[in-house]
Enzyme design. Structure first.
Site, PDB file in Angstrom:
ATOM      1  N   LYS A  54      -2.058   1.577   8.137  1.00  0.00           N
ATOM      2  CA  LYS A  54      -0.656   1.784   8.530  1.00  0.00           C
ATOM      3  C   LYS A  54      -0.483   3.166   9.165  1.00  0.00           C
ATOM      4  O   LYS A  54       0.235   3.325  10.146  1.00  0.00           O
ATOM      5  CB  LYS A  54       0.264   1.625   7.304  1.00  0.00           C
ATOM      6  N   GLN A  98       3.731   1.848  -1.169  1.00  0.00           N
ATOM      7  CA  GLN A  98       2.656   0.848  -1.175  1.00  0.00           C
ATOM      8  C   GLN A  98       2.571   0.181  -2.558  1.00  0.00           C
ATOM      9  O   GLN A  98       2.468   0.859  -3.575  1.00  0.00           O
ATOM     10  CB  GLN A  98       1.316   1.517  -0.817  1.00  0.00           C
ATOM     11  N   ASP A 121      10.416  -1.735   4.677  1.00  0.00           N
ATOM     12  CA  ASP A 121       9.734  -2.934   4.171  1.00  0.00           C
ATOM     13  C   ASP A 121      10.722  -4.081   3.964  1.00  0.00           C
ATOM     14  O   ASP A 121      10.319  -5.230   3.805  1.00  0.00           O
ATOM     15  CB  ASP A 121       9.046  -2.628   2.828  1.00  0.00           C
TER      16      ASP A 121
END
Ligand code: NDP
Length: 282
Positions: A54, A98, A121
């Site tokens: 990422k 994460q 997200d």
């Protein structure tokens, strides 16, 4: 029938090139780069790889990444304090926590503290709720990527029977909502669904988000269906989807491979959400 492969890698490249243009335009106008904070707590090897990918993708897209690596024993309140500081930081447009977080840390509590306008997200209840209401929001990345993949194949979603196998908050449910917004007739199947084969066999668009290697077999697929395989299952160092690719190719009209299908799109949509958040909040 031999299915046409939907090339997620190539489509993700196009999305990323577009994101880069927008990120460069933002930097030229605002005098700072779009910023994404990435929080990694603990030593999960898969998470480390995802985070590395990422961060690399951010750099390629002219987005500045701010990496926070925390030891596994970091208490929940310290992670929340970091999230709160990032919520206030004007150089940060998106915050990515994460998952999974280390044992003992309540993921739901941590994610609730991410400011909804920086929740790239799309996991915050505010964004999930707005997605359900059909309001503008930051939608979950993987389902957004799946919609892009279906569209890129030139497949009309409206009026189709779509079946999503899996009802998780990060894939199955938002996937169903996006398909519904696109006027598909949507069925969501899960582990308690009876006679799954009869359900999946009606799908013009079949999305598999189960987490079981090659779970969807050829006999569960309608001839000519579009098959989107979200699964990422590691076995003996190899990556497998939730769909038996060989069998599915005999039945489907279009199919996404694993790897090289949904995976690259998830990262591309994360970058896209980050730039969208920056533009909106500026
Ligand atoms: P979860 O484990 O959270 O959810 C799995 C879902 O599958 C659940 O809703 C479960 O039902 C359902 N399920 C399990 N067994 C069966 C069964 N026998 N029949 C029907 N349904 C079943 O997984 P995620 O949604 O997080 O992820 C799904 C897959 O997608 C995983 O392989 C994951 O690695 C992958 N993934 C890939 C991403 C990418 O970028 N490509 C991103 C995110 C995930 P129930 O609710 O009843 O338990």
């Amino acid at each position: 029938m031999s299915a046409k492969i939907i090339d997620g890698k190539a489509i993700a490249e196009r999305v990323r090139a577009d994101v880069r243009k927008k990120a460069e335009a933002f930097a030229a106008k605002k005098g700072r780069r779009v910023g994404l904070a990435v929080i990694l707590a603990g030593e999960n090897p898969a998470s480390k790889i995802y985070v590395r990918n990422k961060i690399k993708a951010c750099e390629d897209a002219a987005i500045k990444s701010f990496s926070y690596e925390l030891p596994a024993e970091t208490p929940e309140n310290k992670i929340i304090e970091l999230v709160q500081a990032l919520n206030e930081d004007k150089n940060i447009d998106g915050i990515l926590v994460q998952l999974p977080l280390p044992e003992g840390v309540n993921e739901k509590r941590v994610l609730e503290h991410v400011a909804p306008h920086k929740d790239v997200d799309g996991f915050h209840a505010m964004n999930a709720g707005n997605l359900m209401l059909g309001n503008p929001c930051l939608a979950a990345c993987t389902p957004q990527g799946c919609i892009e993949l279906i569209r890129s194949a030139g497949v009309e979603i409206e009026g189709k029977n779509a079946v999503v196998v899996g009802r998780s908050n990060i894939v199955g449910k938002p996937m169903a909502m996006l398909l519904l917004q696109n006027n598909a007739t949507v069925t969501v199947a899960h582990s308690r669904t009876q006679d799954l084969k009869s359900v999946t066999s009606r799908a013009d668009i079949l999305v598999a988000a189960v987490g079981i290697k090659e779970f969807i077999t050829g006999d569960m697929i309608k001839s000519g269906a579009v098959v989107i395989d979200v699964g990422m299952n590691r076995h003996d160092g190899k990556l497998y989807g939730d769909v038996n690719f060989g069998e599915a190719c005999e039945k489907a009209s279009y199919i996404t491979p694993v790897p090289g299908g949904v995976g690259p799109m998830t990262i591309a949509m994360l970058l896209s959400n980050t730039v969208a958040a920056a533009e909106k909040n500026a």
